[in-house]
Each structure stands twice: as C-alpha cells, then as structure tokens.
Design a protein around this motif. Structure first.
Motif, PDB file in Angstrom:
ATOM      1  N   LEU A 106       0.857  -1.190   0.000  1.00 27.54           N
ATOM      2  CA  LEU A 106       0.000   0.000   0.000  1.00 27.54           C
ATOM      3  C   LEU A 106       0.892   1.238   0.000  1.00 27.54           C
ATOM      4  O   LEU A 106       1.712   1.428   0.902  1.00 27.54           O
ATOM      5  CB  LEU A 106      -0.870  -0.049   1.260  1.00 27.54           C
ATOM      6  CG  LEU A 106      -2.014   0.942   1.424  1.00 27.54           C
ATOM      7  CD1 LEU A 106      -3.031   0.803   0.302  1.00 27.54           C
ATOM      8  CD2 LEU A 106      -2.677   0.722   2.779  1.00 27.54           C
ATOM      9  N   LYS A 107       0.760   2.069  -1.013  1.00 29.70           N
ATOM     10  CA  LYS A 107       1.646   3.231  -1.146  1.00 29.70           C
ATOM     11  C   LYS A 107       1.271   4.325  -0.147  1.00 29.70           C
ATOM     12  O   LYS A 107       0.108   4.413   0.264  1.00 29.70           O
ATOM     13  CB  LYS A 107       1.545   3.788  -2.572  1.00 29.70           C
ATOM     14  CG  LYS A 107       2.075   2.835  -3.627  1.00 29.70           C
ATOM     15  CD  LYS A 107       2.170   3.537  -4.974  1.00 29.70           C
ATOM     16  CE  LYS A 107       2.788   2.631  -6.019  1.00 29.70           C
ATOM     17  NZ  LYS A 107       1.885   1.539  -6.430  1.00 29.70           N
ATOM     18  N   PRO A 108       2.221   5.152   0.232  1.00 28.34           N
ATOM     19  CA  PRO A 108       1.892   6.286   1.105  1.00 28.34           C
ATOM     20  C   PRO A 108       0.790   7.135   0.472  1.00 28.34           C
ATOM     21  O   PRO A 108       0.782   7.342  -0.743  1.00 28.34           O
ATOM     22  CB  PRO A 108       3.212   7.080   1.186  1.00 28.34           C
ATOM     23  CG  PRO A 108       4.273   6.092   0.846  1.00 28.34           C
ATOM     24  CD  PRO A 108       3.656   5.122  -0.114  1.00 28.34           C
ATOM     25  N   ARG A 157      -6.818   1.020   1.828  1.00 29.08           N
ATOM     26  CA  ARG A 157      -7.589  -0.089   1.268  1.00 29.08           C
ATOM     27  C   ARG A 157      -8.386  -0.776   2.360  1.00 29.08           C
ATOM     28  O   ARG A 157      -8.137  -0.604   3.542  1.00 29.08           O
ATOM     29  CB  ARG A 157      -6.716  -1.070   0.484  1.00 29.08           C
ATOM     30  CG  ARG A 157      -5.767  -1.910   1.264  1.00 29.08           C
ATOM     31  CD  ARG A 157      -5.099  -3.014   0.401  1.00 29.08           C
ATOM     32  NE  ARG A 157      -4.888  -2.681  -0.998  1.00 29.08           N
ATOM     33  CZ  ARG A 157      -3.766  -2.952  -1.675  1.00 29.08           C
ATOM     34  NH1 ARG A 157      -2.746  -3.552  -1.076  1.00 29.08           N
ATOM     35  NH2 ARG A 157      -3.664  -2.665  -2.944  1.00 29.08           N
ATOM     36  N   TYR A 158      -9.388  -1.536   1.888  1.00 28.86           N
ATOM     37  CA  TYR A 158     -10.298  -2.267   2.768  1.00 28.86           C
ATOM     38  C   TYR A 158      -9.591  -3.501   3.321  1.00 28.86           C
ATOM     39  O   TYR A 158      -8.815  -4.140   2.616  1.00 28.86           O
ATOM     40  CB  TYR A 158     -11.521  -2.667   1.955  1.00 28.86           C
ATOM     41  CG  TYR A 158     -12.572  -3.484   2.668  1.00 28.86           C
ATOM     42  CD1 TYR A 158     -13.472  -2.880   3.542  1.00 28.86           C
ATOM     43  CD2 TYR A 158     -12.686  -4.852   2.441  1.00 28.86           C
ATOM     44  CE1 TYR A 158     -14.451  -3.627   4.178  1.00 28.86           C
ATOM     45  CE2 TYR A 158     -13.674  -5.612   3.068  1.00 28.86           C
ATOM     46  CZ  TYR A 158     -14.548  -4.982   3.933  1.00 28.86           C
ATOM     47  OH  TYR A 158     -15.520  -5.727   4.552  1.00 28.86           O
ATOM     48  N   ILE A 210      -7.555   0.623   6.061  1.00 30.23           N
ATOM     49  CA  ILE A 210      -6.140   0.716   6.418  1.00 30.23           C
ATOM     50  C   ILE A 210      -5.514   1.774   5.511  1.00 30.23           C
ATOM     51  O   ILE A 210      -5.539   1.620   4.291  1.00 30.23           O
ATOM     52  CB  ILE A 210      -5.428  -0.632   6.195  1.00 30.23           C
ATOM     53  CG1 ILE A 210      -6.137  -1.754   6.956  1.00 30.23           C
ATOM     54  CG2 ILE A 210      -3.942  -0.524   6.576  1.00 30.23           C
ATOM     55  CD1 ILE A 210      -5.726  -3.156   6.504  1.00 30.23           C
ATOM     56  N   ALA A 211      -4.954   2.835   6.113  1.00 28.60           N
ATOM     57  CA  ALA A 211      -4.309   3.883   5.316  1.00 28.60           C
ATOM     58  C   ALA A 211      -2.823   3.918   5.628  1.00 28.60           C
ATOM     59  O   ALA A 211      -2.427   3.822   6.794  1.00 28.60           O
ATOM     60  CB  ALA A 211      -4.941   5.239   5.619  1.00 28.60           C
ATOM     61  N   ASN A 212      -2.020   4.064   4.556  1.00 26.22           N
ATOM     62  CA  ASN A 212      -0.592   4.295   4.731  1.00 26.22           C
ATOM     63  C   ASN A 212      -0.376   5.797   4.833  1.00 26.22           C
ATOM     64  O   ASN A 212      -0.609   6.536   3.871  1.00 26.22           O
ATOM     65  CB  ASN A 212       0.183   3.724   3.539  1.00 26.22           C
ATOM     66  CG  ASN A 212       1.689   3.920   3.700  1.00 26.22           C
ATOM     67  OD1 ASN A 212       2.143   4.748   4.493  1.00 26.22           O
ATOM     68  ND2 ASN A 212       2.462   3.159   2.943  1.00 26.22           N
ATOM     69  N   HIS A 238       3.391   6.061   9.535  1.00 28.11           N
ATOM     70  CA  HIS A 238       2.522   5.227  10.380  1.00 28.11           C
ATOM     71  C   HIS A 238       1.319   4.747   9.562  1.00 28.11           C
ATOM     72  O   HIS A 238       1.108   5.207   8.434  1.00 28.11           O
ATOM     73  CB  HIS A 238       2.062   5.996  11.620  1.00 28.11           C
ATOM     74  CG  HIS A 238       1.161   7.159  11.328  1.00 28.11           C
ATOM     75  ND1 HIS A 238       1.615   8.410  11.009  1.00 28.11           N
ATOM     76  CD2 HIS A 238      -0.191   7.241  11.273  1.00 28.11           C
ATOM     77  CE1 HIS A 238       0.599   9.227  10.787  1.00 28.11           C
ATOM     78  NE2 HIS A 238      -0.508   8.536  10.950  1.00 28.11           N
ATOM     79  N   LEU A 239       0.566   3.823  10.148  1.00 24.75           N
ATOM     80  CA  LEU A 239      -0.685   3.371   9.536  1.00 24.75           C
ATOM     81  C   LEU A 239      -1.846   3.975  10.310  1.00 24.75           C
ATOM     82  O   LEU A 239      -1.767   4.166  11.532  1.00 24.75           O
ATOM     83  CB  LEU A 239      -0.800   1.839   9.569  1.00 24.75           C
ATOM     84  CG  LEU A 239       0.275   1.057   8.815  1.00 24.75           C
ATOM     85  CD1 LEU A 239       0.082  -0.445   9.057  1.00 24.75           C
ATOM     86  CD2 LEU A 239       0.215   1.352   7.313  1.00 24.75           C
TER      87      LEU A 239
END
Lengths: 380, 120
Positions: free
Chosen positions: A88-90, A94-95, A111-113, A117-118
C-alpha cells in the motif's frame, strides 16, 4: 460500584440535536437515525447532491512502528489481516479484515498508509476489541494509539467534491482511496476520498473541538443536507456493501462473505507473503476450492421489503430453509426492495430463484449481481 | 363518532362500520412509507390482532385491529401509493373498513382530546 448505563456522545451529538436529529442508541452512542427530511429523502438527496454524516462513533487508530520504519508496521499488521499492507503506497488506503483462527471475520476496517505510520478506521461496536487485539499481537512492534479526540465526518454524493473543494480546492484532485493531510478552516484534517454509500465522497477526520464548525461550514452549502444512520444503511445496502455484525461476522469467512477481492494475490497461495494471518489455512483453502455458502444480493419480485432474519427456501411450498437474509430493506434509488443474504453456493448464481417467507407467505426472489446501483467512485 | 387507540389507530364509526387508519402522529414517527400489507376482505379479527403491516425504508410496523370485527373493505389505492398514508393519514390514507362485532365496545376507546393528550 456499578454506574447506570449511559450512552456515549460524539463531538457532534449537540450539533446533530440542534439540526433536528432523531437520536437513538447505536453501538453505545447517541446517534441520529434521521433528520427532519426523513430516511427516504435523505437517501435520495445523497444520490443527487450531497449528504453529511456524523460517523464519529467509529474507531480511529494509529499504528506507529517502534523501529521508525513504516514497513515494519505494515508487516506487523499483515499478521492480523489477509491484506497486502506492505504494497500500500503512502497516501493510499484499502479495505481489510481482521480474521480469527477459525477463518471467521472479527471486524472489517480501512487501512491507510500515512507515510511514517498506519491509520485504521474500525467499526464502533468492535473498536474496544480491535484495539485490544492489536495491542495483544502487535504491541511489541507498534505503538497503538486510539484517537479519541477526533470526530469523523462523511461527505458523500455527486456534489461532495464541489462542497469540500470550496474549503480546500486540492481535494478535487484526489482519487478514490487516496488519503491526504488537508487544511480545512485552518485546521489540519485527514481526508480520504472514500465512503460507504456507493457515491463519490470523502471521510474527514477532524479534531473534536473543530468538528461542529466544519459541519456548519459544509452545511452552509445549500447542496449539502444532514443524513442519519437510517439512510446510511439503505445507501450502503443498495451499493452492496457489507455491514459487520449482519452480513459478515465471526461465523463468516471471507469467501462466504464474497470478499475474495479484499485478499490480494501476494497473500494467497503462491504469493510472496502467502498466509501468515489467523485462519490462513481455512481462508486460503476456500479461496482455492470455494466455500459452502456465499453472500449474495437478492432482487425481490414484489414491493414488500424482506428484512434481516427472513428465511429463504428453494421451493414455494415445503422444505427446510436453505438460507437467510442478512440485511434487507427498501432501496429508494432502485425504487424496489433489496436484500443481502447467505445462501448455499450451489444456489448462489445470478437469477437463481428462491422464496423468502414473509408473514407466512413465500415471496419470489432472485439472486442478483451486486451492487444494485452503479457505484460512482472517482477512480481516475 | 371518531375514536382513537393507544396504538395510534383512529376509527371513524358510522352504523356499526368503522373506517380505520393510523394517526398523523404515528405516520410522522414512521416516516415515508414504501409498502403496506392489508388484510383480505372477509378476514375476522379479534381486538389486538395484527390487521396490516406498514413498512418504511428502515423498518416494518404492525397495525392492530382496534376492535373485534370483520374486514369488509380495504383501501386498494395504498398498494400502489403507500405514501398516501403520509400525505393524508386521517383521510384518504385509511386502511380498512371493519364491521364491528359489538358496536358498544367502541365507547371504551379514547376520544380525540384524550388521544392528543396522550401523545402530547
């Protein structure tokens, strides 16, 4: 000492009440089920203009790698979700799903990059359990912080872009599932181009003490109307999106939930990081060979809505139930009843006829492709 | 004679026949209705039995038979236009006509003033 049970408030509860919200208990919070317009008009307004939703009851959680290397947080989280987090790119989200050892789904999440941090958004009813789960399994590798001093506002619909761009023109350039730091009314916010309605739109994480001012500013645009949880449910149902605790739960595997798409190749058999999450053996076996039952959409022949818990039969008369409706109601935009159900895999192909027993009558329904409406995300 | 129940039904009674619907207060609480299931003509119902079901986007709600009797007519227009109940709950949005088993039962029901006091 046992204190009497009290509903929790969000940073926007007073605002919701002032706007005429009809407040009900939901996941331990006092939330607006609808405003003066009512569920039907709020739903339709969101599809043609823009709706503003208080979703601050949802959990916002930060995962910060103790090593300072963001890929360590991604690899740690991959131990709990069957999702490609490392890839997952900065600035993207995604779900994802938290899975259990028996293959069941403990919660679904975003979930976010966020670079170093996430950032996770989890369901209100599951958030305490999710945070405990993260701490128990990832505590060594990550600092886990639940952000309790922020609100979450969803702005959804074809006019969401114009309404938010009036405060920050750069949001118009964002694409579906992009996440960015955006200054709104002089306040740093986290904005994701995503949502739970099937429409284009945004979810905005804003500091609690600035939430009401932001909601006011957005609602001062005549295209934006407040929308309650009632229409949030009918909007997500029409767009075929799962509601945790109803369409998927701890007794539903990803394949049974028709969520194979959420498991990227790299985590499947033969992938570079195959398995390594709870229940991997069962979940990946089902991805290869199919599950015994499957979540499907149902289109209904008559006008009677078919509600959650309704039993499904293979024949008009007699026989045992073969499946069950997991979410059902009236779809204002399709102008017909719509439902999600779990059915045996052999009865899950499109146009398979089934019968739903409503008030002693068996009504004819058909397995339908999802979504029931055309999703209008801004992908490119 | 106009009577009301605690379950938010109204009855307009003339010559032993009650026309029954739901009150404006109830229709506003239910919100926009999208479906109505009406009883078959000829059905004999006891007081308190489910006579009809109305559905909003969000939920289904039962409408009870306010007094014992036989269904002699239903408002067929509601099938194609359930929103009529929201537009005119105490007029064109009536549900069914009931031949009362015992007209005197109606005297125990609330009058309009008592009902309005109940719903505040």
């Amino acid at each position: 000492m046992t204190l009497p049970f009290q509903l929790r408030q969000t940073p926007l509860t007073a605002f919701n009440v002032s706007r005429g919200g009809r407040m009900v208990p939901f996941a331990g919070y006092e939330m607006p089920v609808q405003f003066a317009d009512g569920v039907l008009k709020e739903h339709l307004h969101c599809r043609v203009a823009a709706g503003l939703f208080d979703v601050s009851h949802m959990g916002q959680v930060i995962l910060r790698p103790r090593t300072g290397r963001s890929e360590d947080a991604a690899l740690a989280l991959e131990r709990l979700v069957p999702v490609d987090v490392l890839g997952l790119k900065p600035g993207r989200q995604r779900y994802g799903l938290f899975t259990a050892d028996d293959g069941g789904i403990l919660d679904d999440l975003m979930i976010a990059n966020r670079g170093d941090h996430l950032f996770l958004v989890v369901n209100a009813a599951c958030k305490a359990q999710d945070v405990a789960h993260l701490r128990a399994h990832l505590g060594k590798d990550c600092e886990i912080e639940e952000l309790t001093d922020r609100a979450l506002i969803a702005l959804q619909g074809p006019d969401a872009e114009a309404a938010l761009a009036a405060l920050a023109p750069e949001v118009a350039e964002m694409h579906f599932m992009e996440v960015a730091d955006i200054n709104l009314l002089g306040t740093p916010c986290i904005v994701a181009r995503a949502g739970y309605t099937g429409e284009d739109g945004y979810e905005i994480s804003v500091p609690a003490d600035r939430a009401a001012a932001l909601a006011e500013a957005l609602l001062s645009d005549s295209r934006v109307r407040p929308v309650g949880l009632g229409a949030r449910d009918s909007l997500r149902l029409e767009s075929g999106l799962c509601l945790y605790g109803h369409d998927i739960d701890a007794t539903t595997t990803p394949a049974q939930g028709a969520l194979e798409w959420a498991i990227q190749k790299v985590r499947r058999r033969g992938g570079a990081r195959a398995g390594g999450f709870p229940g991997a053996e069962i979940i990946l076996e089902e991805l290869a060979t199919g599950a015994s039952r499957r979540r499907v959409g149902l289109r209904i022949e008559g006008r009677a809505p078919i509600r959650e818990g309704t039993e499904l039969f293979a024949a008009e008369v007699g026989g045992e139930p073969v499946g069950q409706v997991t979410s059902g109601g009236f779809g204002p935009s399709v102008n017909a009843p719509v439902a999600l159900a779990h059915v045996p895999t052999e009865l899950s192909s499109t146009d398979t006829p089934l019968f739903a027993e409503v008030r002693g009558k068996r009504l004819r329904v058909f397995v339908s492709p999802l979504p029931f409406i055309k999703q209008r995300y801004k992908r490119y | 004679m106009l009577k009301f129940t605690e379950d938010h039904e109204w009855l307009s009674i003339k010559g032993g026949i009650a026309t029954v619907g739901i009150t404006r207060y109830a229709s506003e609480l239910l919100g926009d209705l999208v479906f109505v299931d009406l009883p078959a003509v000829g059905t004999v119902l006891e007081k308190g039995e489910t006579a009809a079901t109305v559905e909003s986007v969000k939920a289904a709600s039962d409408v009870y038979c306010p007094l014992a009797g036989e269904i002699i007519a239903v408002n067929e227009f509601l099938h194609s236009d359930p929103a009529m109940i929201n537009r005119s709950p105490e007029g064109e949005g009536w549900f069914f006509r009931l031949r009362l088993a015992n007209v005197d039962d109606a005297t125990a029901l609330m009058d309009e003033a008592a009902y309005l006091a109940l719903v505040g």
